[in-house]
Design an enzyme around this catalytic site. Structure first.
Site, short mmCIF file in Angstrom:
data_model
loop_
_atom_site.label_atom_id
_atom_site.label_comp_id
_atom_site.label_asym_id
_atom_site.label_seq_id
_atom_site.Cartn_x
_atom_site.Cartn_y
_atom_site.Cartn_z
N TYR A 24 27.74 42.47 -87.85
CA TYR A 24 28.01 42.05 -86.79
C TYR A 24 26.36 41.84 -86.42
O TYR A 24 26.58 39.93 -86.04
CB TYR A 24 28.02 43.48 -85.43
CG TYR A 24 27.78 42.86 -84.45
CD1 TYR A 24 28.39 42.21 -83.43
CD2 TYR A 24 27.15 43.17 -83.57
CE1 TYR A 24 28.37 41.66 -81.74
CE2 TYR A 24 26.46 43.27 -82.08
CZ TYR A 24 27.47 42.97 -81.71
OH TYR A 24 26.53 41.86 -80.30
N LYS A 48 25.25 37.67 -85.26
CA LYS A 48 24.01 37.48 -84.10
C LYS A 48 23.00 36.48 -84.40
O LYS A 48 22.04 36.42 -84.43
CB LYS A 48 24.17 38.79 -83.23
CG LYS A 48 25.19 39.33 -82.54
CD LYS A 48 25.77 38.07 -82.28
CE LYS A 48 27.34 38.98 -81.06
NZ LYS A 48 26.91 38.24 -80.15
P1 NAI Z 1 32.77 42.31 -73.10
O1 NAI Z 1 33.81 42.92 -74.13
O2 NAI Z 1 33.07 43.67 -72.27
O3 NAI Z 1 33.25 41.61 -73.14
C1 NAI Z 1 33.83 40.29 -73.94
C2 NAI Z 1 34.87 39.29 -73.65
O4 NAI Z 1 34.81 38.84 -74.47
C3 NAI Z 1 36.23 39.74 -73.24
O5 NAI Z 1 36.76 40.08 -71.83
C4 NAI Z 1 36.66 39.36 -74.53
O6 NAI Z 1 38.76 39.64 -73.98
C5 NAI Z 1 36.40 38.19 -74.65
N1 NAI Z 1 36.81 38.14 -75.61
C6 NAI Z 1 36.97 38.63 -77.24
N2 NAI Z 1 38.28 37.60 -77.95
C7 NAI Z 1 37.98 36.86 -77.56
C8 NAI Z 1 37.80 35.46 -78.09
N3 NAI Z 1 38.63 35.17 -79.70
N4 NAI Z 1 37.88 34.73 -77.32
C9 NAI Z 1 38.22 34.38 -76.20
N5 NAI Z 1 37.20 35.43 -75.63
C10 NAI Z 1 37.14 36.24 -76.57
O7 NAI Z 1 31.56 42.19 -74.24
P2 NAI Z 1 30.17 42.37 -73.35
O8 NAI Z 1 29.06 43.43 -73.27
O9 NAI Z 1 29.67 41.88 -71.66
O10 NAI Z 1 29.70 41.25 -74.60
C11 NAI Z 1 29.14 40.28 -74.16
C12 NAI Z 1 28.12 39.47 -75.32
O11 NAI Z 1 26.69 39.79 -75.44
C13 NAI Z 1 29.18 39.55 -77.04
O12 NAI Z 1 28.88 37.99 -77.70
C14 NAI Z 1 28.01 40.68 -77.41
O13 NAI Z 1 28.02 40.59 -78.48
C15 NAI Z 1 26.47 40.24 -76.83
N6 NAI Z 1 26.25 41.79 -76.38
C16 NAI Z 1 26.44 42.37 -75.61
C17 NAI Z 1 25.82 44.29 -75.59
C18 NAI Z 1 26.00 45.19 -75.48
O14 NAI Z 1 25.50 46.19 -74.84
N7 NAI Z 1 26.54 45.08 -73.73
C19 NAI Z 1 24.62 44.33 -76.71
C20 NAI Z 1 24.37 43.15 -77.12
C21 NAI Z 1 24.90 41.84 -76.88
#
Ligand code: NAI
Length: 248
Positions: A154, A158
């Site tokens: 991951y 990233k």
């Molecule tokens: P989350 O899990 O709350 O939301 C992610 C969304 O992406 C979900 O609604 C899911 O259905 C959607 N998704 C998954 N696969 C998909 C696909 N193939 N096509 C379209 N949509 C898809 O995640 P969160 O925490 O809001 O993460 C948002 C971004 O921030 C991500 O890129 C994550 O890697 C990054 N991030 C999050 C952190 C955290 O602690 N929450 C820390 C560092 C980075």
């Protein structure tokens, strides 16, 4: 910030940081396409925001499927003829030691977290060129800047998003498109909640501010890069992590 009449696409927007960004753009009066692979959650989120400020609509989008990204581009072209802001927020991870990873796991991680933004960006770039100042904001992670235990592949994906951001920023600057990257630290979303308790506690303790981010705090950085407040900023990376990482 005012995004009146701006056309905004957010991926992975049915939850967490993507959803918080949609909310913030809608409050700033944008016309937002909330896209997600989870149609049930996406429809529900858009329905909840309908009637508020801005104009929020749901479009299904699987960022791992180039045909899905193309279909979105065709729809945006027909409906608006241009796109002002693209936020690549969709992402996914499970924390586990590298030696336990399967090749299928690697493939999913890279396909979603790295190839997803690449494919969606490629499909929508012509519409961003048609804007008078297109903006792309990619959601990477502090894992991609400093590494993260149990998130080896991951972190690689990233890190790739960061390098992609910088290189693309150089290529598209002549088309008036700016490209920047937000690196959240641990953030209170369903993704973070799905990680083991021990890992969540350890990460929270390591943060100088002694708490995780609210999704809206990450969305604030997304809107900054999407707005004229960052008109002379491109190819940059901003951590929103309560001081967890302090990178030059
Ligand atoms: P989350 O899990 O709350 O939301 C992610 C969304 O992406 C979900 O609604 C899911 O259905 C959607 N998704 C998954 N696969 C998909 C696909 N193939 N096509 C379209 N949509 C898809 O995640 P969160 O925490 O809001 O993460 C948002 C971004 O921030 C991500 O890129 C994550 O890697 C990054 N991030 C999050 C952190 C955290 O602690 N929450 C820390 C560092 C980075």
């Amino acid at each position: 910030m005012n995004f009146k009449d701006k056309i905004v696409v957010v991926t992975g927007a049915a939850s967490g940081i993507g959803l918080a960004s949609v909310r913030a753009f809608a409050e700033a009066k944008a016309r937002v396409l909330l896209t997600d692979v989870n149609a049930v959650a996406g429809e529900a989120a858009a329905a909840e925001l309908a009637g508020g400020p801005g104009d929020v609509r749901f479009m299904p989008l699987d960022v791992t499927d180039p045909a899905s990204a193309e279909a979105l581009a065709v729809w945006v072209e027909k409906e608006f003829g241009r796109l002002d802001v693209l936020v690549n927020a969709a992402g996914w991870d499970i924390i586990e030691p590298f030696m336990q990873n399967t090749p299928e796991y690697w493939e999913k991680i890279v396909k979603l977290n790295f190839m997803g933004p690449v494919q969606v960006t490629r499909a929508l770039l012509p519409l961003l060129f048609a804007s008078e100042g297109g903006r792309i904001v990619n959601l990477s992670s502090d894992a991609g800047r400093v590494g993260s235990y149990g998130e080896t592949v991951y972190a690689g994906a990233k890190g790739g998003v960061i390098a992609f951001t910088k290189s693309l920023a150089r290529e598209v600057v002549r088309k008036q498109v700016r490209v920047n990257c937000v690196c959240p630290g641990p953030t209170d979303t369903p993704l973070f909640a799905s990680q083991p308790d021990k890992m969540r506690d350890a990460l929270t303790n390591a943060i100088p501010m002694k708490r995780v981010a609210k999704p809206s705090e990450v969305a604030d950085a997304v809107l900054f890069f999407a707005s004229d407040r960052s008109s002379f900023v491109t190819g940059q990376v901003l951590s929103v992590s309560g001081g967890l990482t302090m990178v030059d």
